[in-house]
Write a protein that holds these residues in place. Sequence first.
Motif, PDB file in Angstrom:
ATOM      1  N   TYR A 233     -63.129 -28.694 -54.489  1.00 29.70           N
ATOM      2  CA  TYR A 233     -63.288 -30.139 -54.475  1.00 29.70           C
ATOM      3  C   TYR A 233     -63.062 -30.816 -55.830  1.00 29.70           C
ATOM      4  O   TYR A 233     -62.880 -32.032 -55.886  1.00 29.70           O
ATOM      5  N   MET A 234     -63.073 -30.064 -56.914  1.00 28.98           N
ATOM      6  CA  MET A 234     -62.937 -30.663 -58.245  1.00 28.98           C
ATOM      7  C   MET A 234     -61.630 -30.187 -58.866  1.00 28.98           C
ATOM      8  O   MET A 234     -61.588 -29.465 -59.858  1.00 28.98           O
ATOM      9  N   THR A 235     -60.536 -30.603 -58.259  1.00 27.64           N
ATOM     10  CA  THR A 235     -59.220 -30.088 -58.647  1.00 27.64           C
ATOM     11  C   THR A 235     -58.710 -30.646 -59.968  1.00 27.64           C
ATOM     12  O   THR A 235     -57.766 -30.112 -60.540  1.00 27.64           O
ATOM     13  N   ASP A 236     -59.311 -31.738 -60.455  1.00 36.80           N
ATOM     14  CA  ASP A 236     -58.830 -32.352 -61.690  1.00 36.80           C
ATOM     15  C   ASP A 236     -59.556 -31.841 -62.928  1.00 36.80           C
ATOM     16  O   ASP A 236     -59.277 -32.267 -64.046  1.00 36.80           O
ATOM     17  N   ILE A 237     -60.506 -30.910 -62.752  1.00 33.94           N
ATOM     18  CA  ILE A 237     -61.259 -30.344 -63.870  1.00 33.94           C
ATOM     19  C   ILE A 237     -61.050 -28.834 -63.862  1.00 33.94           C
ATOM     20  O   ILE A 237     -61.127 -28.198 -62.807  1.00 33.94           O
TER      21      ILE A 237
END
Length: 275
Positions: A233-237
């Motif tokens: 769910y946290m693909t940008d980090i």
Amino acid sequence: LLRLPSLASDWAYGFTPILDRFGVDLMVTQAKLRGLVGRNKEIERMEIVLSRDTEDNVLLIGDKGVGRRTVVLQLAKHIAEGRVPPRLKHKRVVELSLTALVGDSASPVDSEQKIERVMTEAVHAGNIIVVIPAIDRFLSDRDGRIDVSPVFDRMLTGHSVQVIGITTRTEYEKYLRPNSTVGKLFELVEVLPPTREEAIEILERFTDGVERERHFFVTFAAIKTAVDTSDRYMTDIPFPEKAIDLLDETIASATTAHARVVAAAIGSREELELA
């Protein structure tokens, strides 16, 4: 005992009042480091570059949250324990905030003079490795940045001070690659995100200290869930920051709820729960 530094070994080097005011001594900070998973390749490469006679400065490149500062802390730990090549023994690793140093400067010339003053102080000390976060802000005149390349060229050529600059791949390509001084003075070392397995091991070490401090237990299933859920769910980090953030938030909730165990719910959503 061989890893303990010699008594008063740092007395042979000069004082650095300005650097100490605007910097953080990572030789002290590293003592709190719980350990590092992987990164041996990056640390070994840094040690090789810093041990050279010329072009002995490092430009550490990696996404925010990937663990660039932790790699530098591990280097400081190696130095403190004496596990480095001879040229790096007795070095001090100091993280300098150039932003704070030049914050109230009246002009670019004023900023350049302040930076030259603190770098001259580091040169006279004779054993300093200066770590500069966001070094791209000071080696380009684009987008409101200031270019103090001449200062670094003078201070880093033929002197005893060395620099580890930290930036991202995007900022390097945009601001630093066009600067010929960067290519002349710095060797690039890239820090890539850890693998899923390495991220799990990082969280195991992270939770080990937290469990002792807060007196509760984090299950291995919860650690795996934190890694898998953050990856989904946290693909940008990048790892390990996103997994640590998720688990840390859950641990904070556990503290608030007076829970004793952080476990993982068995279900399709694989969310963390408190027990």
